[in-house]
Structure formats: structure tokens, C-alpha cells
Design a protein around this motif. Sequence first.
Motif, PDB file in Angstrom:
ATOM      1  N   ASP A   1       0.813  -1.209   0.000  1.00 17.59           N
ATOM      2  CA  ASP A   1       0.000   0.000   0.000  1.00 17.59           C
ATOM      3  C   ASP A   1       0.852   1.265   0.000  1.00 17.59           C
ATOM      4  O   ASP A   1       0.365   2.357   0.208  1.00 17.59           O
ATOM      5  CB  ASP A   1      -0.964   0.008   1.205  1.00 17.59           C
ATOM      6  N   GLY A   2       2.189   1.092  -0.210  1.00 17.89           N
ATOM      7  CA  GLY A   2       3.063   2.240  -0.330  1.00 17.89           C
ATOM      8  C   GLY A   2       3.640   2.716   0.978  1.00 17.89           C
ATOM      9  O   GLY A   2       4.405   3.666   1.019  1.00 17.89           O
ATOM     10  N   LYS A   3       3.310   2.069   2.089  1.00 18.25           N
ATOM     11  CA  LYS A   3       3.848   2.476   3.378  1.00 18.25           C
ATOM     12  C   LYS A   3       5.305   2.052   3.472  1.00 18.25           C
ATOM     13  O   LYS A   3       5.697   1.010   2.956  1.00 18.25           O
ATOM     14  CB  LYS A   3       3.068   1.809   4.522  1.00 18.25           C
ATOM     15  N   ALA A   4       6.114   2.802   4.193  1.00 13.20           N
ATOM     16  CA  ALA A   4       7.506   2.409   4.401  1.00 13.20           C
ATOM     17  C   ALA A   4       7.568   1.271   5.385  1.00 13.20           C
ATOM     18  O   ALA A   4       6.719   1.127   6.255  1.00 13.20           O
ATOM     19  CB  ALA A   4       8.304   3.600   4.940  1.00 13.20           C
ATOM     20  N   ALA A   5       8.649   0.442   5.275  1.00 16.65           N
ATOM     21  CA  ALA A   5       8.781  -0.727   6.141  1.00 16.65           C
ATOM     22  C   ALA A   5       8.923  -0.331   7.598  1.00 16.65           C
ATOM     23  O   ALA A   5       8.658  -1.113   8.493  1.00 16.65           O
ATOM     24  CB  ALA A   5       9.987  -1.559   5.710  1.00 16.65           C
ATOM     25  N   GLY A   6       9.353   0.904   7.871  1.00 17.84           N
ATOM     26  CA  GLY A   6       9.512   1.338   9.242  1.00 17.84           C
ATOM     27  C   GLY A   6       8.251   1.853   9.883  1.00 17.84           C
ATOM     28  O   GLY A   6       8.254   2.222  11.049  1.00 17.84           O
TER      29      GLY A   6
ATOM     30  N   GLY B   1       1.847  -2.612   8.326  1.00 16.58           N
ATOM     31  CA  GLY B   1       2.462  -3.912   8.559  1.00 16.58           C
ATOM     32  C   GLY B   1       2.024  -5.001   7.628  1.00 16.58           C
ATOM     33  O   GLY B   1       2.466  -6.123   7.748  1.00 16.58           O
ATOM     34  N   SER B   2       1.125  -4.756   6.705  1.00 17.23           N
ATOM     35  CA  SER B   2       0.616  -5.828   5.855  1.00 17.23           C
ATOM     36  C   SER B   2       1.138  -5.707   4.441  1.00 17.23           C
ATOM     37  O   SER B   2       0.404  -5.846   3.477  1.00 17.23           O
ATOM     38  CB  SER B   2      -0.912  -5.809   5.840  1.00 17.23           C
ATOM     39  N   GLY B   3       2.455  -5.465   4.331  1.00 15.56           N
ATOM     40  CA  GLY B   3       3.045  -5.240   3.018  1.00 15.56           C
ATOM     41  C   GLY B   3       3.195  -6.499   2.220  1.00 15.56           C
ATOM     42  O   GLY B   3       2.789  -7.575   2.606  1.00 15.56           O
ATOM     43  N   GLY B   4       3.854  -6.359   1.066  1.00 17.50           N
ATOM     44  CA  GLY B   4       4.100  -7.498   0.193  1.00 17.50           C
ATOM     45  C   GLY B   4       3.847  -7.106  -1.236  1.00 17.50           C
ATOM     46  O   GLY B   4       3.007  -6.268  -1.536  1.00 17.50           O
TER      47      GLY B   4
ATOM     48  N   ASP C   1       9.526  -7.517  10.421  1.00 14.81           N
ATOM     49  CA  ASP C   1      10.894  -7.496  10.947  1.00 14.81           C
ATOM     50  C   ASP C   1      11.531  -6.123  10.767  1.00 14.81           C
ATOM     51  O   ASP C   1      12.238  -5.626  11.653  1.00 14.81           O
ATOM     52  CB  ASP C   1      11.750  -8.555  10.239  1.00 14.81           C
ATOM     53  N   ALA C   2      11.327  -5.515   9.596  1.00 13.06           N
ATOM     54  CA  ALA C   2      11.888  -4.191   9.333  1.00 13.06           C
ATOM     55  C   ALA C   2      11.338  -3.172  10.327  1.00 13.06           C
ATOM     56  O   ALA C   2      12.065  -2.320  10.848  1.00 13.06           O
ATOM     57  CB  ALA C   2      11.592  -3.773   7.906  1.00 13.06           C
ATOM     58  N   TRP C   3      10.032  -3.281  10.612  1.00 13.43           N
ATOM     59  CA  TRP C   3       9.426  -2.391  11.607  1.00 13.43           C
ATOM     60  C   TRP C   3       9.981  -2.670  13.003  1.00 13.43           C
ATOM     61  O   TRP C   3      10.343  -1.746  13.746  1.00 13.43           O
ATOM     62  CB  TRP C   3       7.909  -2.563  11.605  1.00 13.43           C
ATOM     63  N   ALA C   4      10.089  -3.932  13.373  1.00 14.02           N
ATOM     64  CA  ALA C   4      10.551  -4.303  14.714  1.00 14.02           C
ATOM     65  C   ALA C   4      11.975  -3.828  14.970  1.00 14.02           C
ATOM     66  O   ALA C   4      12.297  -3.350  16.062  1.00 14.02           O
ATOM     67  CB  ALA C   4      10.459  -5.818  14.882  1.00 14.02           C
TER      68      ALA C   4
END
Length: 337
Positions: A20-25, A32-35, A262-265
Motif C-alpha cells: 500500500d506504499g507504506k515504508a517498512a519502518g 504492517g501488511s506489506g508485500g 521485521d523491518a518495523w521491529a
Amino acid sequence: MAAVLIALALVASACGASADGKAAGDPPSSGGSGGAASSPASSAQTQTRDITVRIGYQKYGTINILKADGALDKKLAEQGIKIEWTEFPGGPQLLEALNVGSIDIGHTGEAPPVFAQAAGAPLVYLAHEPASPKSEGILVPKDSPIQSVADLKGKKVALNKGSNVHYLLVKLLEKAGVDYKDIDTVFLPPADGRAAFESGNVDAWVIWDPFLAAAQTATGGRLLADGTDLVSNHEYYLASRSFAEKYPDVIDTLLKEADTIDAWAKANQKELAELLSPQLGIDVPSLELAAGRRQYGVLPIDQPVIDAQQKIADAFHDLKLIPTAININEAVIAAKK
């Protein structure tokens, strides 16, 4: 097929943004629901269907974060897939459940899949996390006369049999020149190990985070040694072979979500501790300590990590801890050409 999809997932996640274009951080609740979007080859498999994937988890690791965040549940729900979560006290117990068909996917450290494969479990390695040698260690009471690993000779040492710390203990004793048979091993799951440690029924406890951090914080226990320069302490994503071969798109989604969270954590360790604390029943300071000692990111299974697992398997066989020699390559799904 699964290995190819894993590789594609890792390339997609490396760009640092979700679908959805959000950064991994970004916090899980907002990104958090990327891909990456499904490839043409997998689009037919990702059509809505009514299935349940059974995931085993422990009180550590990225799958635990996925459960607390809920991103994976939401992503799979879009495809009509439900998740049934089951908590286990350790990797050996989790893989026993996989062996008897009670779960489809789980995560453990390095040693449990070795013992499970030796017992005939139909498991396959999916991916792994970077080495985190500081996330496990030997703890002794703060006033213990034990000052070195060599001092463990003749002492009672608690550990979860067949877990990652089993191999850590083997390597630490080897380095200290102490024969494995010269210590009194007491096999206990984490909760019982903590009780035995606090009551003084054992002299030392070999344990992993967050149990290690929680015991340090609560009891003032002294870290005798950790895995630095001795073990890798990888976290592995595992599945039953039949599930991995039948549902590679589910595996693909799980690994992409794991890499995103993981990138966010990694970038938000205090927030991570606050997210996990209610679920795990462990205080925030202990979880912050544990979060700072581990590494993050989802990596493909390659030959070096297979060779490292083989070294562990051979060591356990030499010590007669597993009954038969095993070939780690047999638990890896080869990429289809």
C-alpha cells in the motif's frame, strides 16, 4: 517452486515498502501488511478459498510478532484463509506437533529441526533469520560461586532438551574442556527451568530470550556465557513438506509479511516490547533487552546455512544425542528449473 517464490519475496521486500506504499519502518497498524503483488504464476493459487493454516509459535521470534500485530491474519483473510494459532513452550514440542500433523507451519531455532528430522518428521526449511548468538546463554544465580563454564563440571544444568541451547551447551563445554558427560543435565521446559533456577534446585540454566532476559531482570541472574563466536542461533521457518508443496502461495505471503514486520521491529524496539508484553506476559524492560540482542530479516535457505545445520546434526550424532545420521539437504525443497 517454493524456493523461487521465497527468493521473489525477499527481492520485493528489500525495496522497503509495503503493497500500500507504506515504508517498512511504519508501525504495524498503519503499514504492517506489506508485500508485492502476486505474480501471474501464483495468481490462480491465491484466489479466495476456504482453508485453515495451522501455525505453531513460541514466546520469541518474528512469527510471534506477526501474531501480535495481526497483519498476517488480515492478509490471508483476503484470500479466504483462516489461521489457527497454537503456542508451544519450545521448538521440540512445536516440531513434535508438526510431526503428528497438528500444525502446518512453525518456527524454531537450529537444534529442534535436527532432532525432528532424525525422528522422521516430514519437515522442510523455508527461510531463516540472521544469526543472533547473544540471544541465548547460560545463567547462574547472582551470588553463585560458579565463575566460568569450566566450573560447571559436576553441576546440575537445566535446559530444554533438543532446543537451540542444547547445542550451545555442547559447544561451550567443548571450548572449556569439559566432557558433556561430566555435567548433570536436567531437561526442563522454560517455565519449569525458571522455577528450578529460582529455587536453587539446579546450579545453572541454559535458556534463550525472552526467558533469558526476563530471568536476568527479575532475579539479577548473572550471564556466565552467551553464544558469541560459538554458535549462530538462527531462527528457522519450517513447514510440513506436504503443506509447503501444496500451498506455496501461503508460504510466500507469510515470508513477505515476516520480512515487513521485521523491518518495523528492528526500527521500533520499544514499541515492539509494548506490543508483545500483554501477549507474552513479560514486562516491557525485559522484552526491550531481548529485542536489542536479536537480529532481524528473512533470508533464503542457501548452501552455507544448510552446511551449518549439517555440522550441528553431525555433532549431535557423534554425542549419540540423535540415533542416526541425517542429511539436511533432504529437508530442503529444491528450486524447480
